[in-house]
Design a protein around this motif. Structure first.
Motif: not given
Length: 550
Positions: A32-36, A57-63, A68-75, A462-470
C-alpha cells in the motif's frame, strides 16, 4: 537488446533465472505504501556510494481521492490473482519506448507466417530457411498439424519453458537467428500483430526498432570503406547523393510496410482493427557488432531519415553489448553518435548501454558504458542501464541523467532472462532515488513471453509501488517519448511532480476542453494530445475502481 543474431564467441554468463513465469513470478501482495520495498531500498543503500543524492526524487506526492480509492482497490486484490491481472491489463500504460519489432511478435504468429510463406525448418537446429525443403529440413507448415514440432519451435524461438540455471543470455539472442528468415519479409504484418497487442494492453503509443534499407547500407559501407576522420567519412557517404539514395530506399520500404499494415488491419474501413488507432514511430537500429564503416553508415542513415521522414524519430545501437566487436569499438561508436548528433541535430538518440553484469565481461568493461553514452554520445535515453552501480563515478552519472532528464528504459523480464538480474539487485530503486526518469518497457515481449502489463505488475509487487506511482510511470512513458510538441506537464515532472501547465489547469480530462489556450496546446502538440488522452483514460479507470471500493 538486439534483434540481431549473436555472431561472436560465447562468453561465460551468470545463469539467468529464465522463463518469465519462473524468473519474475509475481507476488500476489501489492504494497500500500508509496515507498520502495524495504529490501530493495536497503540493498540500494548498501551499494558502493549508495547514500542519498543531494536532491533525491520526492517519495510522495499529493494523492487525489479517486487515486486513493483506486489504490485501496489494488491492495484488496492481493489474494485474487485473476482480478489483479485484470487490473494491470486495464490500467492505462502510456507507450512502449523500448521494443524490437521482430522480437515483439508472438512466436505462434511467426510459425504461421513461416508456413504461409512456404519456408522450411532445419531439423537439427530448428532454424527457418528459404525453400525448397531439401534433406535435413521439413516444411514449416508441418507445425500446423504436428504439435510436438510446433512446441519445439516455440521453445527454440522464445524463452518458453527455458530451464532455470541455463544460459539464458545465449538462448535469448540466438532466437533471432532462428526465426530471422521469417521476420524480414513482412514488416507490415509484424507491426499489425504487435500494434493490436499494444492497443489491447491499453497503451497509446509505440516506438519500435527496425533496420531500414539494411542491404543497401551494407553495400554502401563496403563501397565507401573506413575513415577514422568521421567528418571525411560522412562527406564520402553524402557525396553524389549516395546517402540520400539510401534514405529514399528506406522510405519506400516504409511505404510498402505501411500498405501491408493497413491492408492487414483493414484501416479506414468498418472492420478496422485496434492497431489502426495506435500512434507508431520507428527507431532505426545500427548493428554494433559490425565493422565501423557499417555502423557509421547505419547511424548516418537513421539520423538523416529522422530529419526527412516524421515516421522515423531516432537511432539506437543493437546486438549484444558484450560481443567482441561491441566491446572493442564501444568508445568509437559513442564518438560516432556524438559527431552525427552535430550533423543531424533534430534526430533523437536512445542507446542500449549497461546491458552487462558481473561474470559476463571483464570488470574493466563494467566501468564506463552508461557514462560514455550520457557524456560522450549525449544520448537522450538509456536502454537497460543495469550495471549502473558497477561503473566508475556512477553517482555523478545518475545525477547527470536526473539533471538532463535522460530516461532509463527498464524491461524487467529481459534483464532477468539475459543477465539474471532482478529484485534488489536491479538498479530500479537507485535510479528512482536519484531522480532519474524511468519508463517501463517490454524489449522483446514475443521472445520473453510477456507483455507490458506483466512488467507493471512485477514492478508493483517487487518494489511496493502504489497506484499513484504506477500512474506516474505510465505518464513518464509519454513524457519521455520522442513525440513532437510541448508537454502537458510543467517543469521536470520526475522530481517536481506531474503538474498540468497553466494553459490546461482547471480542465477535467474526459470532458470538453473550455479554455482556448488549452485547446491550442492539445491541437498543436501531438505529445500533449496523447498525454491528455491518457489522462482521460485514467479518469475513467479511477471512476470504475472508486465505485468498486464504495
Amino acid at each position: 537488446m538486439s534483434m540481431q543474431r549473436r555472431s561472436s564467441a560465447r562468453r561465460r554468463v551468470v545463469p539467468a533465472a529464465v522463463g518469465s513465469l519462473v524468473a519474475l513470478s509475481l507476488l500476489s501482495a501489492v504494497s500500500a505504501g508509496a515507498q520502495p520495498a524495504a529490501g530493495a531500498q536497503q540493498a540500494a543503500e548498501a551499494q558502493p556510494g549508495g547514500g542519498l543524492p543531494s536532491r533525491a526524487v520526492p517519495q510522495s506526492r499529493p494523492v487525489t481521492v479517486a487515486e486513493a480509492r483506486t489504490d485501496a482497490y489494488l491492495r484488496s486484490l492481493r489474494s485474487r490473482p485473476a482480478s489483479l491481472r485484470g487490473f494491470f491489463v486495464s490500467l492505462p500504460k502510456g507507450g512502449d519506448l523500448h521494443n524490437h519489432l521482430s522480437g515483439a511478435v508472438s512466436t505462434e504468429y511467426l510459425i504461421e507466417l513461416a508456413a504461409e510463406d512456404g519456408l522450411c525448418v532445419e531439423t537439427a537446429t530448428l532454424t527457418a530457411v528459404a525453400p525448397p525443403c531439401g534433406p535435413g529440413t521439413r516444411p514449416a507448415a508441418d507445425a500446423r498439424r504436428d504439435h510436438a514440432f510446433h512446441d519445439a519451435l516455440v521453445r527454440t524461438w522464445s524463452m518458453q519453458d527455458f530451464p532455470p540455471g541455463g544460459n539464458g543470455h545465449d538462448h535469448f539472442f540466438d532466437t533471432f537467428g532462428k526465426f530471422g528468415e521469417v521476420t524480414w519479409r513482412h514488416r507490415g504484418k509484424l507491426l499489425a500483430q504487435v500494434a493490436d497487442h499494444v492497443a489491447g494492453q491499453n497503451q497509446f503509443y509505440l516506438e519500435t526498432m527496425v533496420s531500414p534499407a539494411s542491404d543497401g547500407a551494407r553495400q554502401l559501407a563496403a563501397e565507401v570503406g573506413w575513415d577514422a576522420d568521421l567528418a571525411a567519412l560522412h562527406r564520402k557517404l553524402v557525396a553524389g547523393g549516395k546517402l540520400d539514395g539510401l534514405v529514399a530506399a528506406a522510405r519506400k520500404e516504409a511505404d510498402d510496410g505501411d500498405a501491408e499494415f493497413r491492408a492487414t488491419e483493414h484501416c479506414g474501413t468498418g472492420r478496422a482493427r485496434p492497431g489502426c488507432r495506435l500512434t507508431v514511430r520507428w527507431i532505426s537500429q545500427a548493428s554494433r557488432g559490425s565493422a565501423p564503416e557499417r555502423v557509421f553508415t547505419q547511424l548516418a542513415l537513421g539520423m538523416r531519415l529522422a530529419e526527412r521522414d516524421p515516421r522515423f524519430v531516432a537511432v539506437n545501437l543493437v546486438q549484444p553489448e558484450d560481443g567482441n566487436v561491441a566491446l572493442r569499438d564501444y568508445s568509437l561508436q559513442m564518438r560516432m553518435v556524438r559527431y552525427l548528433r552535430g550533423a543531424y541535430p533534430r534526430a533523437h538518440v536512445t542507446l542500449h548501454a549497461g546491458e552487462l553484469w558481473t561474470g559476463l565481461v571483464k570488470p574493466q568493461d563494467l566501468e564506463f558504458h552508461i557514462k560514455e553514452a550520457v557524456d560522450v554520445a549525449r544520448t537522450q535515453r538509456v536502454g537497460h542501464g543495469v550495471d549502473l552501480v558497477h561503473e566508475d563515478g556512477w553517482q555523478r552519472t545518475a545525477r547527470t541523467m536526473a539533471a538532463r532528464q535522460v530516461a532509463v528504459e527498464v524491461p524487467f523480464s529481459s534483464n532477468a532472462q539475459i543477465l539474471g538480474v532482478k529484485g534488489a539487485e536491479h538498479p530500479f530503486t537507485t535510479y528512482r532515488r536519484y531522480g532519474v526518469p524511468i519508463v517501463l518497457a517490454t524489449d522483446d515481449p514475443g521472445v520473453s513471453r510477456i507483455d507490458i502489463s506483466h512488467e507493471y505488475q512485477y514492478a508493483a509487487a517487487t518494489y511496493g509501488l502504489s497506484y499513484p506511482e504506477l500512474k506516474d510511470l505510465a505518464r513518464a512513458s509519454l513524457q519521455y517519448a520522442f513525440l513532437p510538441g510541448a508537454s502537458l506537464w510543467q517543469g521536470n515532472p520526475t522530481t517536481g511532480g506531474y503538474r498540468v501547465v497553466p494553459a490546461c489547469r482547471g480542465e477535467r480530462p474526459g470532458l470538453p476542453v473550455r479554455s482556448a489556450a488549452c485547446q491550442r496546446l492539445l491541437y498543436g502538440s501531438p505529445r500533449a494530445e496523447l498525454e491528455w488522452r491518457q489522462e482521460a483514460a485514467f479518469a475513467a479507470f479511477e471512476r470504475t475502481h472508486a465505485r468498486t471500493t464504495r
